[in-house]
Design an enzyme around this catalytic site. Structure first.
Site, PDB file in Angstrom:
ATOM      1  N   LYS A 169      -9.650   1.441  -9.249  1.00  0.00           N
ATOM      2  CA  LYS A 169     -10.189   1.640  -7.899  1.00  0.00           C
ATOM      3  C   LYS A 169     -11.328   2.657  -7.937  1.00  0.00           C
ATOM      4  O   LYS A 169     -11.190   3.744  -8.495  1.00  0.00           O
ATOM      5  CB  LYS A 169      -9.102   2.146  -6.943  1.00  0.00           C
ATOM      6  CG  LYS A 169      -8.132   1.089  -6.494  1.00  0.00           C
ATOM      7  CD  LYS A 169      -7.079   1.645  -5.555  1.00  0.00           C
ATOM      8  CE  LYS A 169      -7.566   1.775  -4.139  1.00  0.00           C
ATOM      9  NZ  LYS A 169      -6.476   2.184  -3.206  1.00  0.00           N
ATOM     10  N   GLU A 207      -6.553   4.621  -8.819  1.00  0.00           N
ATOM     11  CA  GLU A 207      -7.849   5.118  -8.352  1.00  0.00           C
ATOM     12  C   GLU A 207      -8.460   6.176  -9.255  1.00  0.00           C
ATOM     13  O   GLU A 207      -7.776   7.080  -9.742  1.00  0.00           O
ATOM     14  CB  GLU A 207      -7.688   5.689  -6.937  1.00  0.00           C
ATOM     15  CG  GLU A 207      -8.996   5.969  -6.255  1.00  0.00           C
ATOM     16  CD  GLU A 207      -8.916   5.720  -4.748  1.00  0.00           C
ATOM     17  OE1 GLU A 207      -9.883   6.088  -4.065  1.00  0.00           O
ATOM     18  OE2 GLU A 207      -7.928   5.164  -4.269  1.00  0.00           O
ATOM     19  N   ASP A 209       0.860  -1.185   0.000  1.00  0.00           N
ATOM     20  CA  ASP A 209       0.000   0.000   0.000  1.00  0.00           C
ATOM     21  C   ASP A 209       0.896   1.235   0.000  1.00  0.00           C
ATOM     22  O   ASP A 209       1.035   1.926   1.010  1.00  0.00           O
ATOM     23  CB  ASP A 209      -0.903  -0.028   1.236  1.00  0.00           C
ATOM     24  CG  ASP A 209      -2.086   0.923   1.112  1.00  0.00           C
ATOM     25  OD1 ASP A 209      -2.327   1.432   0.011  1.00  0.00           O
ATOM     26  OD2 ASP A 209      -2.765   1.150   2.126  1.00  0.00           O
ATOM     27  N   THR A 232     -13.026   0.380  -3.160  1.00  0.00           N
ATOM     28  CA  THR A 232     -12.331   0.862  -1.972  1.00  0.00           C
ATOM     29  C   THR A 232     -13.274   1.661  -1.076  1.00  0.00           C
ATOM     30  O   THR A 232     -14.446   1.826  -1.376  1.00  0.00           O
ATOM     31  CB  THR A 232     -11.104   1.706  -2.399  1.00  0.00           C
ATOM     32  OG1 THR A 232     -10.323   2.023  -1.252  1.00  0.00           O
ATOM     33  CG2 THR A 232     -11.516   2.978  -3.113  1.00  0.00           C
ATOM     34  N   PHE A 236     -11.813  -1.389   4.866  1.00  0.00           N
ATOM     35  CA  PHE A 236     -10.826  -0.582   5.585  1.00  0.00           C
ATOM     36  C   PHE A 236     -10.829  -0.907   7.084  1.00  0.00           C
ATOM     37  O   PHE A 236     -11.581  -0.307   7.851  1.00  0.00           O
ATOM     38  CB  PHE A 236     -11.124   0.904   5.366  1.00  0.00           C
ATOM     39  CG  PHE A 236     -10.526   1.468   4.105  1.00  0.00           C
ATOM     40  CD1 PHE A 236     -10.312   0.679   2.986  1.00  0.00           C
ATOM     41  CD2 PHE A 236     -10.171   2.799   4.042  1.00  0.00           C
ATOM     42  CE1 PHE A 236      -9.756   1.200   1.836  1.00  0.00           C
ATOM     43  CE2 PHE A 236      -9.609   3.341   2.893  1.00  0.00           C
ATOM     44  CZ  PHE A 236      -9.410   2.542   1.786  1.00  0.00           C
TER      45      PHE A 236
END
Length: 318
Positions: A132, A96, A17, A156, A178
Site C-alpha cells: 500500500k 502499508e 478493513d 490508497t 476513500f
C-alpha cells in the site's frame, strides 16, 4: 433470503478493513487490508502480545542501534500481523508503506522491498501481498516500478479522478478510493446531508469504475472508507469493497435486498497520451477536497505510526 453481506458477495469481492483476527474469522472476507491506524489498534489486542514480543526480539537481533530497532520492529510487526491474518483469508494482504515516505519514491521502493522480504522470510509469497502506497505522484511512480518488478500495489488515500487516472496509466494492481472521507468533506463544506445516491464519494468511485472499464484498464477498483451501509450498497458490483467490522456486522444483520449497481462494460475508448507530472499536479490541485483529504490522511497515518513506534520503543528499552 440470505443476509445483505452474503448477497453483496455475489456481486463484489469483500475485503476486511481490520487487523482484528476475530472479525476476519467471523465475516470470512476474500482479502484483508491494514494501515498504521489499524496496526496501532491491533497491537492492543491481547492475543497479539506474542507477535509483539517476537517483533521486539527480532529487532534487537538485527541491530544495536535503537532508532534502527524501532524502524525494524514497526515493519516486522506489520508483517507479523499480516502473516497471522493470511491464515484466515484465502486471498491477499495489503500492508502499508510508512506514510512519512509518501513524497520519496526511492525510499518507498526500498521499504516495499523490505516488507516483501520479511513476508518471504516468513514463508509468504509476494503473490499474496499488496504493497500500500499513498496516491501521491511519488507514490504512483514508485508503484509503477514495483509493478514492473512483479510486486503488486494498492494505491490508497485516493480522492480525485487525476489520482485514479495516473494509477491506471501506471498499471497499478489496485486502487482504494476513500468514499467516506470524501463525504465527510462535502458535508462539512456544504452543511448538508446526502442520500446514498447523491453521496459524492459514491459518485466519485462510480465515475472511476466506469472510466476504467470503458478504457480497458486492468487496475482493480476497491471502494474504501465507508461511513454507512447505504454507500456500500450503492457500489454493489464494484470490483472490491473493503469494509470495517461494524459495517460488516450491520450487513450481516440486514436482509435488505442487494441489487447490482455497477457492471463492467466492453472497452470502447483509449487514451492517446498519459498524464504528465505537471498535468497531474495541476488537475489534482484544482480539487480542493482531494488536496485537503490527502494531506490530512498522510498526517494522521504518520501520527499513528509515531504512536506505534513510541510503544515499540518502550518495549525495546524494557
Amino acid at each position: 433470503m440470505t443476509n445483505s453481506l452474503e448477497q453483496l458477495k455475489q456481486h463484489t469481492t469483500v475485503v476486511a478493513d481490520t487487523g482484528d483476527i476475530e472479525s476476519i474469522k467471523r465475516y470470512q472476507p476474500e482479502d484483508a487490508t491494514t494501515n498504521p491506524s489499524l496496526i496501532l489498534k491491533a497491537s492492543e489486542i491481547p492475543q497479539y502480545a506474542n507477535l509483539i514480543e517476537d517483533t521486539v526480539n527480532w529487532a534487537k537481533s538485527q541491530s544495536e542501534n535503537l532508532e534502527q530497532q524501532i524502524e525494524d520492529a514497526a515493519d516486522k510487526l506489520a508483517v507479523n500481523i499480516g502473516v497471522e491474518i493470511l491464515k484466515y483469508v484465502p486471498g491477499r494482504m495489503s500492508t502499508e508503506v510508512d506514510a512519512r515516505l509518501s513524497f520519496d519514491k526511492k525510499a518507498s521502493i526500498a521499504k516495499a522491498h523490505k516488507l516483501i522480504k520479511l513476508y518471504q522470510d516468513a514463508g509468504i509469497d509476494k503473490s499474496r501481498i499488496l504493497i500500500k502506497l499513498a496516491s501521491t505522484w511519488e507514490g504512483i511512480a514508485a508503484a509503477k516500478e514495483l509493478e514492473q518488478e512483479g510486486i503488486n500495489c494498492n494505491l490508497t488515500l485516493l480522492f480525485s479522478f487525476a489520482q485514479a487516472r495516473a494509477c491506471a496509466e501506471a498499471n497499478v494492481f489496485l486502487i482504494s478510493p476513500f468514499v467516506g472521507r470524501i463525504l465527510d468533506w462535502y458535508k462539512k463544506a456544504h452543511q448538508k446531508d446526502y442520500t446514498a445516491q447523491e453521496d459524492p464519494g459514491v459518485q466519485s468511485v462510480t465515475e472511476i469504475y466506469q472510466y476504467y472499464k470503458e478504457h480497458g484498464y486492468n487496475t482493480i477498483v476497491m471502494g474504501a472508507s465507508f461511513r454507512n451501509t447505504g454507500e456500500i450498497l450503492e457500489l454493489a458490483g464494484c470490483d472490491r469493497l473493503t469494509i470495517g467490522p461494524s459495517l460488516l456486522e450491520e450487513l450481516t444483520n440486514s436482509d435488505v435486498k442487494v441489487e447490482r449497481k455497477l457492471s463492467p462494460v466492453a472497452a470502447s475508448k483509449k487514451e492517446t497520451s498519459q498524464l504528465s507530472e505537471a498535468e497531474f499536479r495541476w488537475q489534482f490541485n484544482q480539487d480542493a477536497m482531494a488536496v485537503e483529504k490527502l494531506a490530512e490522511g498522510i498526517r494522521n497515518f504518520a501520527i499513528d505510526q509515531d504512536k506505534l513506534e513510541v510503544m515499540l520503543k518502550s518495549k525495546l528499552q524494557a
